[in-house]
Structure formats: structure tokens, C-alpha cells
Scaffold this motif. Structure first.
Motif, PDB file in Angstrom:
ATOM      1  N   ASP A  11      19.189  37.142  56.214  1.00 11.73           N
ATOM      2  CA  ASP A  11      18.945  37.613  54.839  1.00 11.73           C
ATOM      3  C   ASP A  11      19.008  36.450  53.847  1.00 11.73           C
ATOM      4  OD1 ASP A  11      18.640  40.202  55.683  1.00 11.73           O
ATOM      5  OD2 ASP A  11      20.672  40.839  55.163  1.00 11.73           O
ATOM      6  N   LYS A  12      19.965  35.547  54.049  1.00 12.47           N
ATOM      7  CA  LYS A  12      20.117  34.376  53.190  1.00 12.47           C
ATOM      8  C   LYS A  12      18.866  33.487  53.270  1.00 12.47           C
ATOM      9  CE  LYS A  12      22.363  30.992  50.954  1.00 12.47           C
ATOM     10  NZ  LYS A  12      22.809  31.096  49.537  1.00 12.47           N
ATOM     11  N   ILE A  13      18.390  33.241  54.467  1.00 12.41           N
ATOM     12  CA  ILE A  13      17.214  32.389  54.668  1.00 12.41           C
ATOM     13  C   ILE A  13      15.991  32.968  53.962  1.00 12.41           C
ATOM     14  CG2 ILE A  13      15.564  31.609  56.437  1.00 12.41           C
ATOM     15  CD1 ILE A  13      18.020  31.391  58.343  1.00 12.41           C
ATOM     16  N   LEU A  14      15.801  34.279  54.092  1.00 10.31           N
ATOM     17  CA  LEU A  14      14.628  34.921  53.495  1.00 10.31           C
ATOM     18  C   LEU A  14      14.770  35.070  51.983  1.00 10.31           C
ATOM     19  CD1 LEU A  14      13.925  37.662  56.195  1.00 10.31           C
ATOM     20  CD2 LEU A  14      12.812  35.440  55.935  1.00 10.31           C
ATOM     21  N   SER A  15      15.980  35.395  51.514  1.00  9.16           N
ATOM     22  CA  SER A  15      16.173  35.575  50.071  1.00  9.16           C
ATOM     23  C   SER A  15      16.055  34.253  49.313  1.00  9.16           C
ATOM     24  CB  SER A  15      17.537  36.226  49.786  1.00  9.16           C
ATOM     25  OG  SER A  15      18.597  35.361  50.158  1.00  9.16           O
ATOM     26  N   GLU A  16      16.452  33.163  49.957  1.00  8.71           N
ATOM     27  CA  GLU A  16      16.317  31.842  49.339  1.00  8.71           C
ATOM     28  C   GLU A  16      14.890  31.306  49.449  1.00  8.71           C
ATOM     29  OE1 GLU A  16      18.457  30.130  47.647  1.00  8.71           O
ATOM     30  OE2 GLU A  16      20.292  31.282  47.985  1.00  8.71           O
ATOM     31  N   LYS A  17      14.034  32.070  50.176  1.00  8.97           N
ATOM     32  CA  LYS A  17      12.635  31.675  50.399  1.00  8.97           C
ATOM     33  C   LYS A  17      12.515  30.347  51.145  1.00  8.97           C
ATOM     34  CE  LYS A  17      10.522  34.344  46.662  1.00  8.97           C
ATOM     35  NZ  LYS A  17      11.649  35.292  46.560  1.00  8.97           N
ATOM     36  N   TRP A  18      13.493  30.071  51.992  1.00 10.68           N
ATOM     37  CA  TRP A  18      13.380  28.915  52.874  1.00 10.68           C
ATOM     38  C   TRP A  18      12.316  29.186  53.939  1.00 10.68           C
ATOM     39  CZ3 TRP A  18      19.346  28.372  54.017  1.00 10.68           C
ATOM     40  CH2 TRP A  18      19.993  27.943  52.845  1.00 10.68           C
ATOM     41  N   ALA A  19      12.137  30.453  54.250  1.00  8.02           N
ATOM     42  CA  ALA A  19      11.176  30.848  55.274  1.00  8.02           C
ATOM     43  C   ALA A  19      10.626  32.219  54.911  1.00  8.02           C
ATOM     44  CB  ALA A  19      11.837  30.886  56.648  1.00  8.02           C
ATOM     45  N   ARG A  20       9.556  32.597  55.602  1.00  3.81           N
ATOM     46  CA  ARG A  20       8.934  33.903  55.387  1.00  3.81           C
ATOM     47  C   ARG A  20       8.602  34.531  56.732  1.00  3.81           C
ATOM     48  NH1 ARG A  20       3.712  33.188  56.739  1.00  3.81           N
ATOM     49  NH2 ARG A  20       2.846  31.077  56.575  1.00  3.81           N
ATOM     50  N   ARG A  21       8.539  35.844  56.732  1.00  4.00           N
ATOM     51  CA  ARG A  21       8.080  36.555  57.914  1.00  4.00           C
ATOM     52  C   ARG A  21       6.564  36.439  58.011  1.00  4.00           C
ATOM     53  NH1 ARG A  21      11.077  41.017  59.831  1.00  4.00           N
ATOM     54  NH2 ARG A  21       9.333  41.237  61.290  1.00  4.00           N
ATOM     55  N   GLU A  22       6.047  36.047  59.157  1.00  3.09           N
ATOM     56  CA  GLU A  22       4.605  36.012  59.352  1.00  3.09           C
ATOM     57  C   GLU A  22       4.083  37.429  59.512  1.00  3.09           C
ATOM     58  OE1 GLU A  22       1.746  34.301  62.808  1.00  3.09           O
ATOM     59  OE2 GLU A  22       3.078  32.847  61.865  1.00  3.09           O
ATOM     60  N   LYS A  23       2.978  37.737  58.853  1.00  2.00           N
ATOM     61  CA  LYS A  23       2.431  39.090  58.869  1.00  2.00           C
ATOM     62  C   LYS A  23       2.081  39.534  60.289  1.00  2.00           C
ATOM     63  CE  LYS A  23      -1.127  41.974  56.737  1.00  2.00           C
ATOM     64  NZ  LYS A  23      -2.309  42.003  55.845  1.00  2.00           N
ATOM     65  N   ASP A  24       2.460  40.782  60.598  1.00  2.00           N
ATOM     66  CA  ASP A  24       2.158  41.386  61.897  1.00  2.00           C
ATOM     67  C   ASP A  24       2.729  40.579  63.058  1.00  2.00           C
ATOM     68  OD1 ASP A  24       0.699  43.406  60.604  1.00  2.00           O
ATOM     69  OD2 ASP A  24      -1.123  42.187  60.632  1.00  2.00           O
ATOM     70  N   SER A  25       3.855  39.968  62.838  1.00  2.00           N
ATOM     71  CA  SER A  25       4.483  39.152  63.880  1.00  2.00           C
ATOM     72  C   SER A  25       5.992  39.111  63.631  1.00  2.00           C
ATOM     73  CB  SER A  25       3.914  37.724  63.862  1.00  2.00           C
ATOM     74  OG  SER A  25       4.645  36.878  64.733  1.00  2.00           O
ATOM     75  N   ARG A  26       6.747  38.769  64.669  1.00  2.00           N
ATOM     76  CA  ARG A  26       8.183  38.541  64.513  1.00  2.00           C
ATOM     77  C   ARG A  26       8.476  37.092  64.106  1.00  2.00           C
ATOM     78  NH1 ARG A  26      10.477  40.037  70.159  1.00  2.00           N
ATOM     79  NH2 ARG A  26      12.332  39.079  69.264  1.00  2.00           N
ATOM     80  N   ALA A  27       7.440  36.257  64.048  1.00  2.00           N
ATOM     81  CA  ALA A  27       7.661  34.841  63.750  1.00  2.00           C
ATOM     82  C   ALA A  27       8.215  34.647  62.341  1.00  2.00           C
ATOM     83  CB  ALA A  27       6.366  34.066  63.910  1.00  2.00           C
ATOM     84  N   VAL A  28       9.134  33.699  62.205  1.00  2.00           N
ATOM     85  CA  VAL A  28       9.692  33.275  60.918  1.00  2.00           C
ATOM     86  C   VAL A  28       9.219  31.845  60.689  1.00  2.00           C
ATOM     87  CG1 VAL A  28      11.801  32.769  59.634  1.00  2.00           C
ATOM     88  CG2 VAL A  28      11.695  34.788  61.109  1.00  2.00           C
ATOM     89  N   VAL A  29       8.488  31.623  59.600  1.00  2.00           N
ATOM     90  CA  VAL A  29       7.873  30.312  59.341  1.00  2.00           C
ATOM     91  C   VAL A  29       8.596  29.649  58.170  1.00  2.00           C
ATOM     92  CG1 VAL A  29       5.757  29.103  58.745  1.00  2.00           C
ATOM     93  CG2 VAL A  29       5.653  31.171  60.160  1.00  2.00           C
ATOM     94  N   PHE A  30       9.195  28.483  58.435  1.00  2.00           N
ATOM     95  CA  PHE A  30       9.901  27.727  57.405  1.00  2.00           C
ATOM     96  C   PHE A  30       8.923  26.838  56.643  1.00  2.00           C
ATOM     97  CE2 PHE A  30      13.408  29.016  59.983  1.00  2.00           C
ATOM     98  CZ  PHE A  30      14.534  28.969  59.170  1.00  2.00           C
ATOM     99  N   SER A  31       9.091  26.770  55.326  1.00  2.00           N
ATOM    100  CA  SER A  31       8.363  25.776  54.539  1.00  2.00           C
ATOM    101  C   SER A  31       9.047  24.429  54.744  1.00  2.00           C
ATOM    102  CB  SER A  31       8.392  26.156  53.056  1.00  2.00           C
ATOM    103  OG  SER A  31       9.716  26.066  52.550  1.00  2.00           O
ATOM    104  N   PRO A  32       8.361  23.307  54.492  1.00  2.00           N
ATOM    105  CA  PRO A  32       9.031  22.001  54.647  1.00  2.00           C
ATOM    106  C   PRO A  32      10.318  21.883  53.823  1.00  2.00           C
ATOM    107  CG  PRO A  32       6.668  21.688  54.529  1.00  2.00           C
ATOM    108  CD  PRO A  32       6.912  23.145  54.237  1.00  2.00           C
ATOM    109  N   PRO A  33      10.321  22.261  52.510  1.00  2.00           N
ATOM    110  CA  PRO A  33      11.596  22.201  51.770  1.00  2.00           C
ATOM    111  C   PRO A  33      12.616  23.189  52.315  1.00  2.00           C
ATOM    112  CG  PRO A  33       9.724  22.352  50.255  1.00  2.00           C
ATOM    113  CD  PRO A  33       9.200  22.638  51.616  1.00  2.00           C
ATOM    114  N   GLY A  34      12.141  24.361  52.760  1.00  2.00           N
ATOM    115  CA  GLY A  34      13.054  25.359  53.312  1.00  2.00           C
ATOM    116  C   GLY A  34      13.705  24.889  54.600  1.00  2.00           C
ATOM    117  N   LYS A  35      12.935  24.209  55.432  1.00  2.00           N
ATOM    118  CA  LYS A  35      13.491  23.673  56.678  1.00  2.00           C
ATOM    119  C   LYS A  35      14.551  22.620  56.365  1.00  2.00           C
ATOM    120  CE  LYS A  35      12.019  21.760  61.131  1.00  2.00           C
ATOM    121  NZ  LYS A  35      12.705  20.466  61.127  1.00  2.00           N
TER     122      LYS A  35
END
Length: 239
Positions: A206-230
Motif C-alpha cells: 500500500d505504501k509503495i502504491l500510495s507514494e506512486k513509486w510503482a503502479r499496477r500494470e493493467k490486466d496483469s499482476r505486474a507492479v512496474v516501478f518508475s525510475p525515481p520510484g525504484k
């Protein structure tokens, strides 16, 4: 007749390919309709309804109604952990399917496992938290491929002395007494080692997603981090 849990009954429910596909589709933590699950399983709606009834009777699914729609979800994190562990065993010792392209690669890096983070990033995070003494692993971790009789469970995880202050600084309260474990080891199918589940694992995702470090990929379980988020994730959890 032997006493104890009926493993064969649960195994038969999960062992059907259509039902296995349905259960796997629900591992992202999102409830789905019978029509959506029929598409995931590649079966007709009447056939899907029959499979869903069996999974409901077996206690593996829950059902919620909202207006005219009925949504199915996994019965809880224990069921999700079972599916993740079975997937890991299949990956380690079962026949290999042809793997899809980049999306599958992203799933191996980071993905949702019911309500917590899984994949390479999650395993690295748990390793680092244990190395820093924030979390404690009671026993030597068991890896897929090294499983011996009597050693199916990975080492139990508990909070270290500094855990409360560390997570409080991140806005995560570990002092509450939830109905499910705060920390739980979940055997990761892609890395074949443990990542962090339980209410703490869910709160970190929840912390990772709320801080927008990463996002859920549509129609997938994948979590994709942005470079600053990573970078932020690594600074906070791998530093």
C-alpha cells in the motif's frame, strides 16, 4: 480412513486446469465476475459457474454481491499462499510451458501476490530487512529445490526490536493486533525463496502504491516501478 485434513479434496479442486486458471486470475487481489473468470479459464459461462460452485463449496472462494453483479475472490491469504507455493513447486519440478514475452519478465521482477509484493524486489527487501535486524527469521530459510520431508514451511518471520520505530517512521503501524499474522513468509514461485506476506507485507505494498513509486500494470499482476520510484524503494527498504 486416516484422520486429519483432507488434502486430496483440496488438491482435486486446484488440480483442474480451468479451476487453476481461475484461482491464479484472482491472485492479483481483485474480485472478478463469473464471466471474467470464464474468459480466464477459457470455458463457457455455464461450465465456469459449475467450477465456481465447487470452489465455493470447497471453501477456496468468497462471493460478494453488488447490485446485479456477483464478484468472486480468494477466501483469504492462506489460499493465496497455497497457490503461490504450488506455482513455485510447478516452476521448480514440473514441465515448463512456453513463457510469454516482456509481461512475464515484469512479473518476475515485481508483482502482486494477493495483497502484498512478490518477485525479485520483494525477496531482496525481505533479505535486507532481516540483515538489518528489523525483521527476524527464526530458522534457516528453505528454498524450492532444497525441500526435504518435514521442511515444507520456510522459516517463520517476526518483528525485531527496532521494527516498531522503523515502520512507524514510514507511517506503518505494526503495534495493532490483527486477526491474521503481521509477518508471514510466502514462498515466491519465480525467485524460489521467501518474500514477506501478512498485514505488514500488505501495508508495504500500500505504501509503495500510495507514494506512486510503482503502479499496477493493467490486466496483469505486474507492479512496474518508475525510475525515481525504484530509487525511493531501494533507499527505504534496501539501504
Amino acid at each position: 480412513m486416516r484422520e486429519g485434513p483432507d488434502i486430496a479434496r483440496i488438491a482435486s479442486l486446484v488440480g483442474d486446469p480451468a479451476r487453476a486458471n481461475m484461482l491464479n486470475a484472482l491472485m492479483g487481489g481483485t474480485a472478478l465476475t463469473a464471466s471474467e473468470l470464464a474468459l480466464e479459464a477459457g470455458v463457457s459461462l455455464p461450465t465456469a459457474s459449475s467450477h465456481l460452485s465447487k470452489l465455493m463449496e470447497g471453501g477456496l472462494l468468497t462471493l460478494a454481491s453488488q447490485g446485479r453483479h456477483r464478484y468472486y475472490g480468494l477466501a483469504g491469504p492462506q489460499v493465496a499462499g497455497m497457490i503461490e507455493a504450488i506455482t513455485g513447486v510447478a516452476e521448480a519440478v514440473g514441465p515448463k510451458r512456453v513463457r510469454p514475452g516482456p509481461r512475464d519478465g515484469a512479473m518476475r521482477v515485481a508483482r502482486v501476490c494477493y495483497d502484498h509484493l512478490a518477485g525479485e524486489h520483494a525477496v531482496a527487501m525481505l533479505d535486507r530487512l532481516v540483515a538489518r535486524g528489523i525483521l527476524l527469521r527464526d530458522d534457516k530459510e528453505i528454498r524450492l529445490g532444497e525441500i526435504r520431508p518435514g521442511q515444507i514451511r520456510p522459516g517463520e518471520i517476526r518483528l525485531g526490536p527496532s521494527a516498531a520505530s522503523y515502520f512507524s517512521a514510514l507511517g506503518i503501524d505494526v503495534g495493532a493486533k490483527p486477526r491474521r499474522p503481521v509477518c508471514r513468509a510466502c514462498l515466491d514461485w519465480s525467485v524460489r525463496r521467501s518474500h514477506l506476506a501478512g498485514t505488514l507485507g500488505a501495508a508495504i505494498l500500500d505504501k509503495i502504491l500510495s507514494e506512486k513509486w510503482a503502479r499496477r500494470e493493467k490486466d496483469s499482476r505486474a507492479v512496474v516501478f518508475s525510475p525515481p520510484g525504484k530509487q525511493a524503494f531501494e533507499r527505504v527498504f534496501l539501504g
